[in-house]
Write a protein that holds these residues in place. Structure first.
Motif, PDB file in Angstrom:
ATOM      1  N   UNK A 171       0.804  -1.205   0.000  1.00  0.00           N
ATOM      2  CA  UNK A 171       0.000   0.000   0.000  1.00  0.00           C
ATOM      3  C   UNK A 171       0.838   1.257   0.000  1.00  0.00           C
ATOM      4  N   UNK A 172       0.147   2.375   0.059  1.00  0.00           N
ATOM      5  CA  UNK A 172       0.794   3.684   0.074  1.00  0.00           C
ATOM      6  C   UNK A 172       0.884   4.167   1.510  1.00  0.00           C
ATOM      7  N   UNK A 173       2.051   4.656   1.895  1.00  0.00           N
ATOM      8  CA  UNK A 173       2.245   5.184   3.242  1.00  0.00           C
ATOM      9  C   UNK A 173       1.548   6.540   3.347  1.00  0.00           C
ATOM     10  N   UNK A 174       0.584   6.637   4.266  1.00  0.00           N
ATOM     11  CA  UNK A 174      -0.140   7.887   4.441  1.00  0.00           C
ATOM     12  C   UNK A 174       0.177   8.559   5.769  1.00  0.00           C
ATOM     13  N   UNK A 175       0.909   7.856   6.633  1.00  0.00           N
ATOM     14  CA  UNK A 175       1.269   8.422   7.934  1.00  0.00           C
ATOM     15  C   UNK A 175       2.446   7.665   8.503  1.00  0.00           C
ATOM     16  N   UNK A 176       3.371   8.389   9.142  1.00  0.00           N
ATOM     17  CA  UNK A 176       4.519   7.754   9.777  1.00  0.00           C
ATOM     18  C   UNK A 176       4.789   8.423  11.116  1.00  0.00           C
ATOM     19  N   UNK A 177       5.023   7.611  12.146  1.00  0.00           N
ATOM     20  CA  UNK A 177       5.477   8.101  13.444  1.00  0.00           C
ATOM     21  C   UNK A 177       6.636   7.219  13.866  1.00  0.00           C
ATOM     22  N   UNK A 178       7.813   7.787  13.939  1.00  0.00           N
ATOM     23  CA  UNK A 178       9.013   7.000  14.222  1.00  0.00           C
ATOM     24  C   UNK A 178       9.473   7.135  15.669  1.00  0.00           C
ATOM     25  N   UNK A 179      10.110   6.071  16.156  1.00  0.00           N
ATOM     26  CA  UNK A 179      10.759   6.114  17.451  1.00  0.00           C
ATOM     27  C   UNK A 179       9.817   6.175  18.629  1.00  0.00           C
ATOM     28  N   UNK A 180       8.611   5.635  18.511  1.00  0.00           N
ATOM     29  CA  UNK A 180       7.649   5.638  19.601  1.00  0.00           C
ATOM     30  C   UNK A 180       7.577   4.238  20.197  1.00  0.00           C
ATOM     31  N   UNK A 181       7.828   4.147  21.506  1.00  0.00           N
ATOM     32  CA  UNK A 181       7.825   2.855  22.185  1.00  0.00           C
ATOM     33  C   UNK A 181       8.782   1.888  21.477  1.00  0.00           C
ATOM     34  N   UNK A 182       9.901   2.452  21.020  1.00  0.00           N
ATOM     35  CA  UNK A 182      10.949   1.678  20.357  1.00  0.00           C
ATOM     36  C   UNK A 182      10.472   1.015  19.078  1.00  0.00           C
ATOM     37  N   UNK A 183       9.464   1.624  18.444  1.00  0.00           N
ATOM     38  CA  UNK A 183       8.949   1.116  17.178  1.00  0.00           C
ATOM     39  C   UNK A 183       8.695   2.286  16.239  1.00  0.00           C
ATOM     40  N   UNK A 184       8.631   1.990  14.959  1.00  0.00           N
ATOM     41  CA  UNK A 184       8.141   2.947  13.982  1.00  0.00           C
ATOM     42  C   UNK A 184       6.720   2.525  13.606  1.00  0.00           C
TER      43      UNK A 184
END
Length: 243
Positions: A171-184
Motif C-alpha cells: 500500500x501507500x504510506x499515508x502516515x509515519x510516526x518514528x521512534x515511539x515505544x521503540x517502534x516505527x
C-alpha cells in the motif's frame, strides 16, 4: 481502521508525523512504561525549547511545576503561554538525537495558544489510546496487491481468521510516526476498504516515508494492548519490508 480514543503523542506524535528517511539511531528509545495524564486543560509557559529532529522538546512551567515535554515540530516561542489537553508521561526516556535521558517527559499531540480546542485541531477519537495520531483522510488510488499477499479489504474482512498469522500487504504510506515505544508506526492504504476500514497500522523497525509504495510482511494481531490503555482492533506487528 477503527481504534477508539485520542492519541497523545508522541504522540498521539505522538505524536504527529515524522517524515523522511533517517538513520534509526537518530530516533529515541523508551525504556519504561508510560503513565497516563488526565485530559484536563494544561496551561504552560515555555521556558526553553530544543529541536529534537521530528520533535521539539520544551521545558515548561505549569502553576509552579517545572517539567519537560515533547510535541511534534511546530512554531514555538520561548516565554509564550500555550495550552494542551491530555498527554502521556514516559519515564527514563532516552533521546538519541539529543544524547540525553529524561527522568520523566510528557508527550502531547500538540499545544495551542488558546484554551479552546478548534474544530480542526480536535483530538482524534478513532483510537483506543494509540501511540500515534489518526491517519489523515486521503483518497488513495487502487494499488494492486502483492504476489501472495492480501488486499487491505481482505485483511479487514477476514481479520478473525488472520489473527496471529503472517500476511503480506502492499500500500501507500499515508502516515509515519518514528521512534515511539521503540517502534516505527506506519499507516498504509491501498484504495480498498471493508466496513469503512481502509487504513492499516503497522509496527516496524524499517524506515519509510509518507507517499512511499511499500510491501510489508508481518503478523496480524487483533485487540493488541500495548499497555497504558493503548489498544488496537487490528495491527500488523514487527513487519519487515519486502523488496
Amino acid at each position: 481502521m477503527k481504534n477508539q480514543i485520542k492519541f497523545l503523542a508522541v504522540l498521539f506524535l505522538m505524536f504527529t508525523v515524522i517524515i523522511g528517511c533517517k538513520d534509526k539511531e537518530n530516533y529515541s528509545k523508551i525504556n519504561s512504561p508510560l503513565e497516563t495524564v488526565n485530559s484536563d486543560l494544561h496551561k504552560i509557559v515555555v521556558k526553553e525549547k530544543i529541536d529534537g529532529g521530528g520533535y521539539v522538546y520544551l521545558n515548561v512551567d505549569e502553576d509552579g511545576n517545572n517539567y519537560w515535554m515533547a510535541i511534534a515540530n511546530m512554531p514555538i516561542e520561548v516565554g509564550n503561554t500555550y495550552y494542551y489537553n491530555g498527554g502521556m508521561v514516559m519515564k527514563d526516556f532516552i533521546s538519541k538525537h539529543l544524547d540525553r535521558t529524561f527522568e520523566a517527559i510528557t508527550f502531547a499531540e500538540s499545544v495551542r495558544d488558546t484554551e479552546q480546542i478548534q474544530a480542526t485541531a480536535e483530538y482524534s477519537h478513532e483510537h483506543n489510546h494509540s501511540p500515534e495520531m489518526e491517519a489523515p483522510a486521503v483518497i488513495t488510488e487502487k494499488i494492486e496487491k502483492a504476489k501472495g499477499g492480501n488486499s487491505l479489504e481482505e485483511v479487514f474482512k477476514n481479520k478473525a481468521t488472520l489473527d496471529k498469522k503472517s500476511v503480506i500487504v502492499k500500500g501507500k504510506v499515508v502516515k509515519v510516526n518514528n521512534g515511539i515505544m521503540d517502534k516505527n508506526w506506519v499507516h498504509i492504504e491501498d484504495g480498498s476498504q471493508f466496513n469503512n476500514e481502509k487504513d492499516l497500522t503497522i509496527t516496524t523497525q524499517e524506515i519509510v516515508k509518507e507517499g512511499d509504495i511499500v510491501t510489508f510482511k508481518g503478523v496480524i494481531v487483533l485487540n493488541k494492548d500495548f499497555g497504558a490503555g493503548y489498544v488496537y482492533d487490528i495491527v500488523l506487528e514487527e513487519a519487515t519490508l519486502l523488496k
